[in-house]
Enzyme design. Structure first.
Site, mmCIF file in Angstrom:
data_model
loop_
_atom_site.group_PDB
_atom_site.id
_atom_site.type_symbol
_atom_site.label_atom_id
_atom_site.label_comp_id
_atom_site.label_asym_id
_atom_site.label_seq_id
_atom_site.Cartn_x
_atom_site.Cartn_y
_atom_site.Cartn_z
ATOM 1 N N ASP A 21 6.196 -12.544 -8.194
ATOM 2 C CA ASP A 21 5.165 -11.838 -7.419
ATOM 3 C C ASP A 21 3.979 -11.695 -8.377
ATOM 4 O O ASP A 21 3.893 -12.458 -9.363
ATOM 5 C CB ASP A 21 5.687 -10.472 -6.944
ATOM 6 C CG ASP A 21 4.758 -9.798 -5.925
ATOM 7 O OD1 ASP A 21 4.763 -10.220 -4.756
ATOM 8 O OD2 ASP A 21 4.018 -8.860 -6.285
ATOM 9 N N LYS A 41 12.809 -5.443 -3.645
ATOM 10 C CA LYS A 41 11.627 -5.696 -4.469
ATOM 11 C C LYS A 41 11.842 -5.010 -5.801
ATOM 12 O O LYS A 41 12.591 -4.028 -5.885
ATOM 13 C CB LYS A 41 10.376 -5.133 -3.798
ATOM 14 C CG LYS A 41 9.098 -5.758 -4.282
ATOM 15 C CD LYS A 41 8.803 -7.098 -3.608
ATOM 16 C CE LYS A 41 7.646 -7.808 -4.272
ATOM 17 N NZ LYS A 41 7.226 -9.000 -3.534
HETATM 18 P P1 NDP Z 1 -0.856 -13.617 -8.953
HETATM 19 O O1 NDP Z 1 -0.533 -12.678 -10.056
HETATM 20 O O2 NDP Z 1 -0.633 -15.061 -9.115
HETATM 21 O O3 NDP Z 1 -2.384 -13.423 -8.513
HETATM 22 C C1 NDP Z 1 -2.887 -12.194 -8.092
HETATM 23 C C2 NDP Z 1 -4.378 -12.330 -7.821
HETATM 24 O O4 NDP Z 1 -4.855 -11.120 -7.244
HETATM 25 C C3 NDP Z 1 -5.194 -12.543 -9.084
HETATM 26 O O5 NDP Z 1 -6.340 -13.268 -8.766
HETATM 27 C C4 NDP Z 1 -5.548 -11.114 -9.490
HETATM 28 O O6 NDP Z 1 -6.700 -10.993 -10.301
HETATM 29 C C5 NDP Z 1 -5.774 -10.476 -8.142
HETATM 30 N N1 NDP Z 1 -5.481 -9.044 -8.213
HETATM 31 C C6 NDP Z 1 -4.303 -8.462 -8.577
HETATM 32 N N2 NDP Z 1 -4.416 -7.132 -8.559
HETATM 33 C C7 NDP Z 1 -5.666 -6.866 -8.189
HETATM 34 C C8 NDP Z 1 -6.394 -5.676 -7.982
HETATM 35 N N3 NDP Z 1 -5.829 -4.470 -8.155
HETATM 36 N N4 NDP Z 1 -7.693 -5.778 -7.571
HETATM 37 C C9 NDP Z 1 -8.263 -6.995 -7.392
HETATM 38 N N5 NDP Z 1 -7.621 -8.166 -7.570
HETATM 39 C C10 NDP Z 1 -6.351 -8.097 -7.957
HETATM 40 O O7 NDP Z 1 -0.054 -13.044 -7.686
HETATM 41 P P2 NDP Z 1 0.350 -13.791 -6.342
HETATM 42 O O8 NDP Z 1 -0.711 -14.739 -5.941
HETATM 43 O O9 NDP Z 1 1.742 -14.265 -6.486
HETATM 44 O O10 NDP Z 1 0.385 -12.568 -5.310
HETATM 45 C C11 NDP Z 1 -0.755 -12.147 -4.584
HETATM 46 C C12 NDP Z 1 -0.317 -11.333 -3.378
HETATM 47 O O11 NDP Z 1 0.539 -12.122 -2.549
HETATM 48 C C13 NDP Z 1 0.482 -10.065 -3.688
HETATM 49 O O12 NDP Z 1 0.202 -9.087 -2.709
HETATM 50 C C14 NDP Z 1 1.928 -10.525 -3.522
HETATM 51 O O13 NDP Z 1 2.804 -9.467 -3.238
HETATM 52 C C15 NDP Z 1 1.772 -11.449 -2.325
HETATM 53 N N6 NDP Z 1 2.849 -12.427 -2.152
HETATM 54 C C16 NDP Z 1 3.139 -13.333 -3.138
HETATM 55 C C17 NDP Z 1 4.132 -14.263 -2.924
HETATM 56 C C18 NDP Z 1 4.401 -15.363 -3.889
HETATM 57 O O14 NDP Z 1 5.175 -16.259 -3.542
HETATM 58 N N7 NDP Z 1 3.830 -15.364 -5.074
HETATM 59 C C19 NDP Z 1 4.968 -14.235 -1.694
HETATM 60 C C20 NDP Z 1 4.513 -13.301 -0.702
HETATM 61 C C21 NDP Z 1 3.509 -12.420 -0.957
HETATM 62 P P3 NDP Z 1 -6.541 -10.667 -11.861
HETATM 63 O O15 NDP Z 1 -6.052 -11.932 -12.490
HETATM 64 O O16 NDP Z 1 -7.905 -10.238 -12.315
HETATM 65 O O17 NDP Z 1 -5.536 -9.537 -11.963
#
Ligand code: NDP
Length: 454
Positions: free
Chosen positions: A173, A133
Site C-alpha cells: 500500500d 489492513k
Molecule cells: P504510493 O506510496 O505508491 O503513492 C502514493 C502517492 O500519493 C504518492 O504520490 C504520494 O506523494 C501521494 N501521497 C501520499 N500521502 C499523501 C498526502 N498525505 N497528501 C498528498 N499526497 C500524498 O501508494 P499507492 O499508489 O500504492 O497508493 C495510493 C492510494 O491507493 C492509497 O489510498 C492506497 O490505499 C490505494 N490503493 C493502493 C493499492 C495498491 O495496489 N497499491 C490497492 C488499492 C488501493 P509523496 O511521494 O509526496 O508522499
C-alpha cells in the site's frame, strides 16, 4: 422526505452515536462506516434477516487487532522505535487479505477504515478473500535501503506469528512497494522455513504475478470505461485529471492513455503539475523513473517538460477536465473541490485511492449525477490480482500477462454488473456507492448469518 427514509436516517444517527462512543477519536473509521451505513440502513431495515442478526454492529467490530513495537537501528547506530498494527477485520468469506501501509500518518483509525472497506472490496471481486489492513507509523522517505530492510525484518519477527497463506495474506500500500515486500517476504521465509504465498506483490523471480504492479491503476481505468460504455460513451478523447504519482496513479495514467484519454495532471504531497499537452507514454516513462527509481519530487517534471506548470501545495481539482481519478490518499478531494469539478463539467470520477473523497464531496457528485465509482469498486483490481497471485502460488504455476490482464478486465466488468444490480435507480442513473456497498455486504452478511452467532 418519506417516512421510511426518515426512519433510516434516524437509525443511522443512532447507530453512528454508538459507534463513535465505542471508538472515540477514530475519525477516518467513523467516516468510512457512515458512508456504508447511510446506504445499507434502508436495505437492512427492510430485511428482518439482517436487522435481527445485528449484522452491521458485528461487521463494524474487527475480529481482532494486533499492536506491537518495532525497534530497529538506523545507519548511524541510533535505536529507533515505531508502532505497527495488523487489523484482521473479517474472514467470513476467505483468509484475511489487505495491504500494509508505511507512512507517518498511520494510526489505528486509518487502518480500521482501510480494513473495514477492504471487507466489502474483497467480497466484490468474487474471490474468496476476507478483509484486513496493517502497517506502521514508519516513514520510508529519506531512509537508506539498509534502514528500510532492517525495519521490515524487525517488523516481520512479530508479524509472522499472525499471518500465513490460509490465515492472512498481506500486500503493499502507500510506502510499501516491491522493495519492501521483498524484504518482508525474505524474512518471512527465513522465520517460517516455508516458501508459500503468504505475501502478494512479490518479485516475478519468487512467486509474484505479472500485472500485479499495474493492476490497481489499470483496474480503475477499466472501471471508468465500463461506466462510460454503459451510457454509450468511452474514455477515448476525454481530458483527465489524476492525482498522485505512486503505484496506482502511474498505471492509471498508462491505461487511460492507452484507452485514448489525455491525462493532464499528476501530483505528490508537495503539489501538482499541469501539462495541457498530456502526459504521453514517453513522459510517463520519465515520470516513472523519477518516482520509482530516483525517488524524486514532482516539480522536477516541469524542469524536463516545458509544456507543464508546477502548482506548489495545491491539488489538481481546479483544472477543467471531463474525468477525474483521485489516486493519492484519503480525504484529498473535499466538497469545494467536488463543486469546482462539477462546475467545470466533470462527468466521471473513479477513486483509485482509498476514501479520497470526503462525504460532502460524494454527496455533491451524486446530486450532480456524476458517474461516481467509489474505491471499493474502482480500485478492487489490485486486490483481485493479488488473489490471482495466491491462486498461482497455490498451483505452483505462472500465468502470462495476457491471461492475468484478461482476468482483471473480466473481474472489473463483473464488479460493474454487481453495482448495476443494486445501484440502478431505474431512471437512467446508477448510484455506484449504493451498488458497491450492497453487493459487497450481502455475501459477507449471508456467510456470517450461516455461521450462527459469531
Ligand atoms: P504510493 O506510496 O505508491 O503513492 C502514493 C502517492 O500519493 C504518492 O504520490 C504520494 O506523494 C501521494 N501521497 C501520499 N500521502 C499523501 C498526502 N498525505 N497528501 C498528498 N499526497 C500524498 O501508494 P499507492 O499508489 O500504492 O497508493 C495510493 C492510494 O491507493 C492509497 O489510498 C492506497 O490505499 C490505494 N490503493 C493502493 C493499492 C495498491 O495496489 N497499491 C490497492 C488499492 C488501493 P509523496 O511521494 O509526496 O508522499
Amino acid at each position: 422526505m418519506s417516512n421510511s427514509t426518515n426512519d433510516a436516517k434516524k437509525q443511522v444517527e443512532y447507530f453512528m452515536q454508538g459507534l463513535i462512543r465505542r471508538n472515540p477519536g477514530e475519525l477516518e473509521f467513523h467516516q468510512a462506516v457512515e458512508e456504508v451505513a447511510e446506504t445499507l440502513m434502508p436495505f437492512i431495515m427492510e430485511n428482518d434477516r439482517y436487522k435481527n442478526a445485528q449484522i452491521l454492529e458485528r461487521m463494524t467490530e474487527p475480529d481482532r487487532v494486533i499492536i506491537f513495537r518495532v525497534s530497529w537501528e538506523d545507519d548511524n547506530g541510533n535505536i529507533r522505535v515505531n508502532r505497527a498494527w495488523r487489523v484482521q477485520f473479517n474472514n467470513s468469506i476467505g483468509p484475511y487479505k489487505g495491504g500494509l501501509r508505511f507512512h507517518p500518518t498511520v494510526t489505528l483509525s486509518v487502518l480500521k477504515f482501510l480494513g473495514f472497506e477492504q471487507v466489502f472490496k474483497n467480497s466484490l471481486t468474487g474471490l474468496p478473500m476476507g478483509g484486513a489492513k496493517g502497517g506502521a507509523n514508519f516513514n520510508p522517505k529519506g531512509k537508506s535501503d539498509r534502514e528500510v530492510m532492517r525495519f521490515c525484518q524487525s517488523l516481520m519477527i512479530e508479524l509472522h506469528r499472525h499471518i500465513g497463506e490460509d490465515t492472512d495474506v498481506p500486500a503493499g500500500d502507500i510506502g510499501v512497494g516491491g522493495r519492501e515486500i521483498s524484504y518482508l517476504f525474505g524474512q518471512y521465509k527465513r522465520l517460517s522455513n516455508r516458501f508459500v504465498g503468504t505475501l502478494t506483490g512479490k518479485g516475478l523471480a519468487f512467486g509474484g504475478s505479472l500485472i500485479r504492479t499495474e493492476a490497481t491503476g489499470y483496474g480503475a481505468a477499466y472501471f471508468m470505461e465500463n461506466m462510460l460504455n454503459h451510457s454509450g460513451s468511452s474514455i477515448n478523447g476525454k481530458t483527465v485529471a489524476v492525482s498522485g504519482s505512486g503505484n496506482v496513479a502511474l498505471y492509471c495514467i498508462e491505461k487511460v492513455t492507452q484507452l485514448g484519454g489525455k491525462v493532464v495532471t499528476a501530483s505528490d504531497s508537495s503539489g501538482f503539475i499541469h501539462d495541457p499537452d498530456g502526459i504521453d507514454s514517453e513522459k510517463l516513462a520519465w515520470l516513472r523513473d523519477l518516482k520509482e527509481v530516483r525517488r524524486g519530487r514532482i516539480h522536477e517534471y516541469t524542469e524536463k517538460f516545458e509544456s507543464a506548470e508546477f502548482h506548489k501545495d495545491k491539488r489538481p481539482w481546479g483544472v477543467k477536465v471531463d474525468l477525474a481519478f483521485p489516486c493519492a490518499t484519503q480525504n484529498e478531494l473535499n466538497g469545494d473541490e467536488a463543486k469546482q469539478l462539477v462546475d467545470n463539467g466533470v462527468t466521471g470520477v473513479a477513486e483509485g485511492a482509498n476514501m479520497p473523497s470526503t462525504l460532502e464531496a460524494i454527496r455533491i457528485f451524486l446530486e450532480a449525477k456524476v458517474k461516481f465509482a467509489p474505491a471499493k469498486a474502482a480500485n478492487a483490481g489490485g486486490v483481485a490480482v493479488s488473489g490471482l497471485e495466491q491462486s498461482q502460488n497455490a498451483l505452483r504455476i505462472a500465468w502470462s500477462a495476457e491471461e492475468v490482464e484478461g482476468r482483471l478486465k473480466n473481474i472489473m466488468a463483473e464488479i460493474h454488473s454487481q453495482c448495476l444490480k443494486y445501484g440502478d435507480d431505474g431512471n437512467g442513473f446508477v448510484n455506484y456507492v449504493k451498488g458497491a456497498n450492497l453487493a459487497g455486504f450481502v455475501k459477507v452478511a449471508d456467510a456470517m448469518i450461516a455461521y450462527g452467532v459469531v
